[in-house]
Design an enzyme around this catalytic site. Structure first.
Site, PDB file in Angstrom:
ATOM      1  CG  ASP A 179      -1.634   1.146  -2.157  1.00 57.17           C
ATOM      2  OD1 ASP A 179      -2.088   0.206  -1.468  1.00 57.17           O
ATOM      3  OD2 ASP A 179      -2.321   1.771  -2.972  1.00 57.17           O
ATOM      4  CG  HIS A 180      -2.175  -1.260   3.654  1.00 55.73           C
ATOM      5  ND1 HIS A 180      -3.015  -0.206   3.449  1.00 55.73           N
ATOM      6  CD2 HIS A 180      -2.958  -2.287   4.041  1.00 55.73           C
ATOM      7  CE1 HIS A 180      -4.258  -0.584   3.697  1.00 55.73           C
ATOM      8  NE2 HIS A 180      -4.256  -1.849   4.059  1.00 55.73           N
ATOM      9  CG  HIS A 242      -5.878   0.579  -1.022  1.00 56.80           C
ATOM     10  ND1 HIS A 242      -4.565   0.860  -0.750  1.00 56.80           N
ATOM     11  CD2 HIS A 242      -6.573   0.980   0.063  1.00 56.80           C
ATOM     12  CE1 HIS A 242      -4.481   1.409   0.463  1.00 56.80           C
ATOM     13  NE2 HIS A 242      -5.683   1.501   0.960  1.00 56.80           N
TER      14      HIS A 242
HETATM   15  C1  BG6 Z   1      -7.081   2.211   4.235  1.00 53.40           C
HETATM   16  C2  BG6 Z   1      -8.338   3.039   4.153  1.00 53.40           C
HETATM   17  O1  BG6 Z   1      -6.124   2.676   3.319  1.00 53.40           O
HETATM   18  O2  BG6 Z   1      -7.386   0.847   3.957  1.00 53.40           O
HETATM   19  C3  BG6 Z   1      -9.373   2.509   5.114  1.00 53.40           C
HETATM   20  O3  BG6 Z   1      -8.038   4.401   4.468  1.00 53.40           O
HETATM   21  C4  BG6 Z   1      -9.613   1.040   4.908  1.00 53.40           C
HETATM   22  O4  BG6 Z   1     -10.607   3.242   4.984  1.00 53.40           O
HETATM   23  C5  BG6 Z   1      -8.290   0.257   4.875  1.00 53.40           C
HETATM   24  O5  BG6 Z   1     -10.416   0.559   5.965  1.00 53.40           O
HETATM   25  C6  BG6 Z   1      -8.520  -1.176   4.457  1.00 53.40           C
HETATM   26  O6  BG6 Z   1      -7.340  -1.912   4.630  1.00 53.40           O
HETATM   27  P1  BG6 Z   1      -7.371  -3.499   4.883  1.00 53.40           P
HETATM   28  O7  BG6 Z   1      -5.933  -3.909   4.843  1.00 53.40           O
HETATM   29  O8  BG6 Z   1      -8.030  -3.696   6.208  1.00 53.40           O
HETATM   30  O9  BG6 Z   1      -8.170  -4.073   3.766  1.00 53.40           O
END
Ligand code: BG6
Length: 490
Positions: A179-180, A242
């Protein structure tokens, strides 16, 4: 101030989906940054794998183009680039047949004793096929790990099935579910803030906190991910993973250490304590929205259905009021919201403290605002503590609401690494603290499933909102009904 770089053991990273969007935008640039930082040791290799026929040299050219596209010119150092490209290899493999697998085995056998990581940057529909091929072709060594990207299922049953499929081949300690958001600097800072300071923890409960807000706002629209997104929607795409992970870090009890099991045990307890949302309260506690035409980043943009070129009721925005049924948090609302094509790209967590019990100041002092702690994830990562102070100068006691402001970019002269850099290296170090355990993913779905079911049952429609705004008016009403407001972007 400089950061400390600890080199990692040499590794082979095999990226399935090596020619895909994630590899190009995130994985290859992140690995290159680790090269620049001096973290990679010999004989580390990065092996792209996908169905497209390509030579090693062609994949090196592909990698170079990706780095040029996604990094700043000053980050491209010729000597480092040459070293990095020398680490790049490519094998054309087919997930559904044996084509290419013997070649991959030959290549990997050259690095038999080093850490081996398989990164599945592909559709979950072929996770099982790839896992089986990895096993059948005897590619699993003592130090092998597998990394999987979301979506892990689209409901509890499909998540369990996917976890079973991977679990047949790999042990839980070898599985890294990314989960980044957990790799973002400020998210980790949340743990530092809570558990490396004596100041906040005594106040971190229902006696002192009025409510919590978590906002993850994006200004982008579909970004070409039409097929995936229209089947997913904001609840599955952002909340199940997230936002619930952020909520867990805000709400969990102090783990006994940063050990992966200790942290994940605490997060799991939070997920299991979330107050259920069902048909009986879904309308009061959730808002679905979908963007219509409007303006974003200074220009006119189409609405969701025009981008999709089809009629759809998929939500691109969701706001939820939830609670956590435990001693620490009983009665404290957590307001969550996320959406695409909102007014700006902004993610933050707001801890809103209770008002003071009694004012000693006269009317002329002005309104006394309650304290707030704002943890900003992006952009301008940092922490703001909002306080009341006396307006300087003579002329009586006038109070003012100001923030003690710590912008990380200003405080530290280091580049803020992308979340993937940290997480990719954690896989090599075999540190699962910032990865989701199977039971966490399933507990999150267990809470999300009844919401999806209730929406369907009562036919709760996505409310239109103009692109470039903060979502449907119902989302404002959701919090204002309780006498509170969404924290203003400042
Ligand atoms: C991803 C979603 O996990 O996270 C995307 O699938 C979203 O829809 C993205 O745009 C958002 O990531 P960040 O790091 O740009 O906030």
């Amino acid at each position: 101030m400089s950061s400390q770089i600890i080199p990692v053991e040499p590794f082979d990273y095999v990226v399935f989906g090596g020619t895909g969007d994630l590899a190009e935008r995130k994985l290859l640039p992140a690995l290159y940054h680790r090269q620049l930082a001096g973290q990679l040791t010999e004989p580390t290799r990065i092996i792209g794998a996908s169905r497209t026929a390509m030579t090693d040299d062609e994949y090196r050219q592909y990698t170079l183009a990706a780095l040029k596209e996604h990094l700043k010119a000053e980050e491209l150092d010729e000597a480092q680039l040459a070293k990095f490209l020398a680490r790049i290899f490519y094998v054309a493999v087919d997930a559904k047949s044996d084509q290419g697998w013997p070649q991959l085995k030959t290549l990997l056998d050259a690095g038999k004793d080093i850490v081996r990581a398989f990164y599945l940057a592909v559709s979950p529909s072929i996770f099982g096929d790839i896992a089986d091929k990895i096993r059948d072709h005897k590619l699993i060594t003592k130090s092998t790990r597998i990394v999987v990207e979301k979506p892990i299922g689209r409901d509890l049953a499909s998540a369990q099935a996917l976890n079973d499929t991977i679990g047949k081949v790999f042990k839980e300690e070898q599985i890294f579910r990314i989960d980044h958001y957990l790799g973002k600097e400020t998210v980790q800072n949340l743990m530092a803030l809570r558990f490396a300071n004596a100041l906040y923890e005594p106040l971190w409960n229902s006696a002192h906190i009025d409510h919590v807000q978590i906002t993850v706002a994006e200004s982008v629209g579909l970004e070409g991910r039409v097929t995936y997104y229209d089947k997913a929607g904001a609840l599955r795409d952002m909340v199940q993973n997230h936002i619930l992970q952020l909520l867990c870090l805000v709400a969990m009890e102090a783990p006994s250490s940063l050990d992966a099991e200790a942290v994940r045990d605490e997060k799991l307890k939070v997920l299991r304590s979330l107050k259920p949302i069902t048909g009986a309260n879904v309308e009061k506690r959730t808002v679905r929205g979908q963007y219509r035409a409007g303006a974003s980043a200074g220009g006119p943009v189409n609405g969701y259905q025009e981008e999709l070129e089809a009629a759809s009721d998929t939500e691109t925005f969701v706001a939820i009021k939830t609670e956590i049924n435990n001693w620490r948090w009983a009665g404290v609302p957590f307001y969550l919201r996320t959406g695409k094509r909102l007014a700006s790209r902004m993610s933050e967590i707001v801890i809103a403290f209770k008002p003071i019990p009694h004012s000693i100041f006269g009317e002329g002092a002005g309104r006394i605002e309650a304290n707030k702690l704002v943890i900003r994830l992006q952009p301008d990562e940092g922490v703001k503590q909002w306080l009341m102070i006396k307006d300087p100068g003579p002329g009586g006691m006038r109070l003012r609401h100001v923030s003690l402001d710590m912008s990380f970019a200003q405080a530290f002269e280091v580049r803020n690494p992308d979340a993937y850099e940290r997480l990719l290296m954690d896989v090599i170090r075999s540190n699962q603290t910032l990865f989701m355990r199977r039971d966490e993913v399933e507990a999150a779905w267990n809470w999300v499933d009844p919401i999806l079911k209730a929406w369907e049952e009562i036919g709760q429609k996505a409310q239109g909102y103009t692109s470039g705004t903060w979502g449907p008016s119902q989302a404002i009403a959701l919090i204002e009904r309780d006498g509170r407001t969404w924290h203003e972007n400042d």
